[in-house]
Scaffold this motif. Structure first.
Motif, short mmCIF file in Angstrom:
data_model
loop_
_atom_site.label_atom_id
_atom_site.label_comp_id
_atom_site.label_asym_id
_atom_site.label_seq_id
_atom_site.Cartn_x
_atom_site.Cartn_y
_atom_site.Cartn_z
N GLY A 132 -4.19 -20.40 5.56
CA GLY A 132 -4.01 -20.23 4.08
C GLY A 132 -4.99 -18.95 3.75
O GLY A 132 -4.47 -18.09 2.75
N LEU A 133 -6.23 -18.93 4.12
CA LEU A 133 -7.01 -17.94 3.92
C LEU A 133 -6.41 -16.77 4.57
O LEU A 133 -6.77 -15.46 3.68
N ARG A 134 -5.86 -16.37 5.49
CA ARG A 134 -5.19 -15.44 6.12
C ARG A 134 -4.19 -14.68 5.21
O ARG A 134 -4.21 -13.65 5.04
N VAL A 135 -3.21 -15.62 4.69
CA VAL A 135 -2.37 -15.26 3.66
C VAL A 135 -2.83 -14.66 2.44
O VAL A 135 -2.63 -13.69 2.10
N ARG A 136 -3.83 -15.24 1.94
CA ARG A 136 -4.63 -14.85 0.59
C ARG A 136 -5.15 -13.48 0.90
O ARG A 136 -5.27 -12.60 0.12
N ALA A 137 -5.61 -13.11 2.30
CA ALA A 137 -6.40 -11.90 2.67
C ALA A 137 -5.21 -10.77 2.74
O ALA A 137 -5.62 -9.70 2.10
N LEU A 138 -4.14 -11.21 3.37
CA LEU A 138 -3.15 -10.25 3.25
C LEU A 138 -2.58 -9.73 2.00
O LEU A 138 -2.01 -8.51 1.58
N THR A 139 -2.62 -10.93 1.18
CA THR A 139 -2.29 -10.51 -0.32
C THR A 139 -3.16 -9.58 -1.13
O THR A 139 -2.64 -8.82 -1.54
N VAL A 140 -4.25 -9.82 -0.98
CA VAL A 140 -5.22 -8.86 -1.40
C VAL A 140 -5.34 -7.58 -0.90
O VAL A 140 -5.27 -6.61 -1.68
N ILE A 141 -5.16 -7.31 0.35
CA ILE A 141 -4.94 -6.02 0.91
C ILE A 141 -3.82 -5.37 0.73
O ILE A 141 -3.76 -4.23 0.04
N SER A 142 -2.66 -6.04 0.65
CA SER A 142 -1.46 -5.47 0.24
C SER A 142 -1.65 -5.05 -1.38
O SER A 142 -0.78 -4.06 -1.59
N THR A 143 -2.14 -5.94 -2.08
CA THR A 143 -2.41 -5.48 -3.52
C THR A 143 -2.93 -4.14 -3.55
O THR A 143 -2.50 -3.30 -4.74
N ALA A 144 -3.90 -4.04 -2.94
CA ALA A 144 -4.54 -2.63 -3.17
C ALA A 144 -3.63 -1.48 -2.83
O ALA A 144 -3.76 -0.63 -3.31
N GLY A 145 -3.06 -1.80 -1.97
CA GLY A 145 -1.90 -0.63 -1.57
C GLY A 145 -0.83 -0.39 -2.46
O GLY A 145 -0.64 0.62 -3.13
N LEU A 146 -0.26 -1.59 -3.05
CA LEU A 146 0.87 -1.51 -4.10
C LEU A 146 0.02 -0.85 -5.25
O LEU A 146 0.77 -0.07 -6.18
N VAL A 147 -1.24 -1.38 -5.56
CA VAL A 147 -1.92 -0.67 -6.93
C VAL A 147 -2.01 0.69 -6.61
O VAL A 147 -1.66 1.66 -7.55
N GLY A 148 -2.43 1.29 -5.52
CA GLY A 148 -2.42 2.76 -5.29
C GLY A 148 -1.19 3.57 -5.39
O GLY A 148 -1.10 4.43 -5.90
N LEU A 149 -0.28 2.79 -5.01
CA LEU A 149 0.96 3.44 -4.91
C LEU A 149 1.76 3.54 -6.43
O LEU A 149 2.25 4.57 -6.93
#
Length: 497
Positions: A122-139
């Motif tokens: 579950g924490l792995r999925v949340r970590a991926l969500t945090v990382i991808s959010t940073a990228g989407l915010v940059g986009l």
């Protein structure tokens, strides 16, 4: 600290192209760029990034994800600093190629290292969500930030901003992520021949349309590159089917979870890349908006992206992982279709397009990537992450290449230096419509392919191609009842998330 470093990697990956798009008119006037030259200022990054990502993903799985990523971050910082001395379009394209190489070295290992940070699925999925959010915010914020920066500073500042981001990532990963253990690395050799053939096929596919339009349909170099592209692509498939240690195991790509996730990611990448490039041309060239006003015009996308984060989890939980993937990809494609068909009739349609794309890409980035990684063996995580990003980046690069080629074919002369007459402006607007609608049709076909492949996840995988026990499968859109006495699987945790 590690999560901050990995998030910074995704931030610069997505920020690089989006922040530069709003500056393309300024760069074109400053460097005297041609229409195709301006296209390659944006597209060169995608060609290098997408073409080399699989190679560096394979290298990272064998020599260490952390080591390859740190080397890429150093290259990124050096290449970004070189922007300060750029004086020609060719020099800027060369810098963009180096930055694409750096992105190819750093991005594939990000998801793999995020998986390694946590034992709990579950924490792995949340970590991926945090990382991808940073990228989407940059986009999303790239065009807005870029527009305001151009009001007070030269365009070179936009690329120099990668230096502190690279340093943040370097410190976070070096101090927060443990060294790679040899037991977790693959020992078979890297398929160098397959990597060279794949890179040649990828680069050729993106370069050929530009060469044929820029030099004319009778261009000998253009047709020669086309032939070499076809030969390289054919050779790549043959090589990967016969090599003892292929760069990409084509049997893995046939898995429903993997193929459907890649199709959705490619559709999203095509639509996002196309819209980002075309919106810049629409606002600043067709309508004559200054960079600051164009930045304000993209703000709705930022608002939807930031505000939509809290709705991603409940949405996926309600509709299921598979349905969330295709509906979010379809939303992104619909945004591009709205822009292509209706943007010439006023900003309100650009607004609708931006909102649809922001809402869709907020979801598809997480669910499509999770599907692909879930469907692959544990020792292929870097290559799996590389496949996800390659499909998106190549689709985005292809979108820019197609859009730029259409504009160059329809509008004579450079769009950055010539005077706009009524007839020329009408032709330019027609080119934007053709490019937008055409790209939307192709992206929609990819969504259909993903939906058809996703149907096969209702049954078990072929036993021959079954993943290792470390990477369970997702079966249906709705999580099946589970025995409370056994541990939950990665797929179940992903679906709940």
């Amino acid at each position: 600290m590690a999560l901050a470093g990995l998030s910074a990697v995704f931030l610069f990956e997505m920020l690089d192209n989006s922040v530069l798009n709003v500056a393309l008119p300024t760069i074109g006037r400053d460097l005297g760029s041609s229409t195709t030259g301006l296209q390659w200022v944006s597209g060169a990054y995608s060609v290098a990034f997408g073409g080399l990502m699989l190679l560096f993903g394979a290298v990272a799985d064998r020599f260490g994800r952390r080591r390859v990523m740190l080397s890429g971050l150093v290259l990124l910082a050096v290449a970004s600093l070189a922007t300060a001395v750029v004086t020609t379009t060719g020099e800027l394209v060369a810098v963009r190629v180096l930055m694409g190489v750096a992105a190819a070295m750093t991005t594939p290992g990000s998801m793999a290292l995020a998986f390694r940070l946590f034992d709990d699925e579950g924490l792995r999925v949340r970590a991926l969500t945090v990382i991808s959010t940073a990228g989407l915010v940059g986009l999303a914020v790239g065009p807005t930030v870029g527009g305001f920066v151009l009001a007070v500073a030269p365009w070179q500042v936009l690329l120099l901003a990668d230096v502190p981001i690279a340093l943040l990532a370097l410190v976070g990963i070096r101090l927060g992520v443990a060294r790679d253990e040899s037991a977790g690395l693959r020992r078979d050799p890297v398929d160098v021949v397959g990597a060279l053939l794949g890179t040649a096929a990828t680069a050729g596919a993106l370069v050929t349309p530009t060469l044929l339009v820029d030099a004319g349909s009778a261009s000998v170099p253009g047709w020669l590159v086309l032939v070499l592209t076809v030969v390289s692509a054919t050779g790549f498939v043959i090589r990967e089917r016969t090599a003892r240690s292929p760069l990409v195991d084509l049997h893995l790509l046939a898995r429903p979870l993997v193929s459907s996730g890649l199709a959705f990611k490619a559709a999203s990448g095509l639509a996002v890349g196309g819209l980002s490039y075309l919106v810049t041309l629409q606002l600043q060239f067709a309508w004559g908006w200054p960079p600051v006003l164009a930045a304000v015009g993209t703000l709705p996308q930022v608002v939807v992206l930031l505000a939509g984060g809290r709705f991603v989890g409940p949405f996926v939980q309600r509709v299921g992982l598979g349905r969330a993937a295709w509906t979010s990809a379809a939303a992104v494609v619909s945004g591009l279709a709205v822009f292509g068909a209706l943007s010439r009739h006023g900003y309100v349609w650009v607004l609708v397009a931006l909102v649809l794309v922001a809402a869709g890409m907020r979801v598809v980035g997480v669910v499509a990537g999770a599907s692909v990684l879930t469907g692959l063996p544990a020792d292929r995580t870097s290559v799996g992450a590389a496949l996800v990003d390659t499909s998106s980046e190549l689709a985005g690069g292809a979108a820019v290449a197609v859009a730029g080629t259409v504009v160059a074919a329809v509008v004579t002369g450079s769009i950055t230096t010539t005077t706009w007459s009524a007839d020329r402006l009408a032709a330019f607007q027609d080119a934007l419509t053709v490019a937008g609608v055409g790209l939307a049709v192709v992206a929609a076909l990819l969504v259909v392919v993903g939906m058809l492949r996703a149907r096969h996840t209702d049954g078990p995988e072929d036993p021959v191609d079954a993943p290792t026990s470390d990477v369970p499968q997702t079966t249906t859109d709705t999580p099946a009842p589970t025995d409370p006495t056994r541990p939950t699987t990665h797929a179940e945790e992903t679906t709940r998330a």
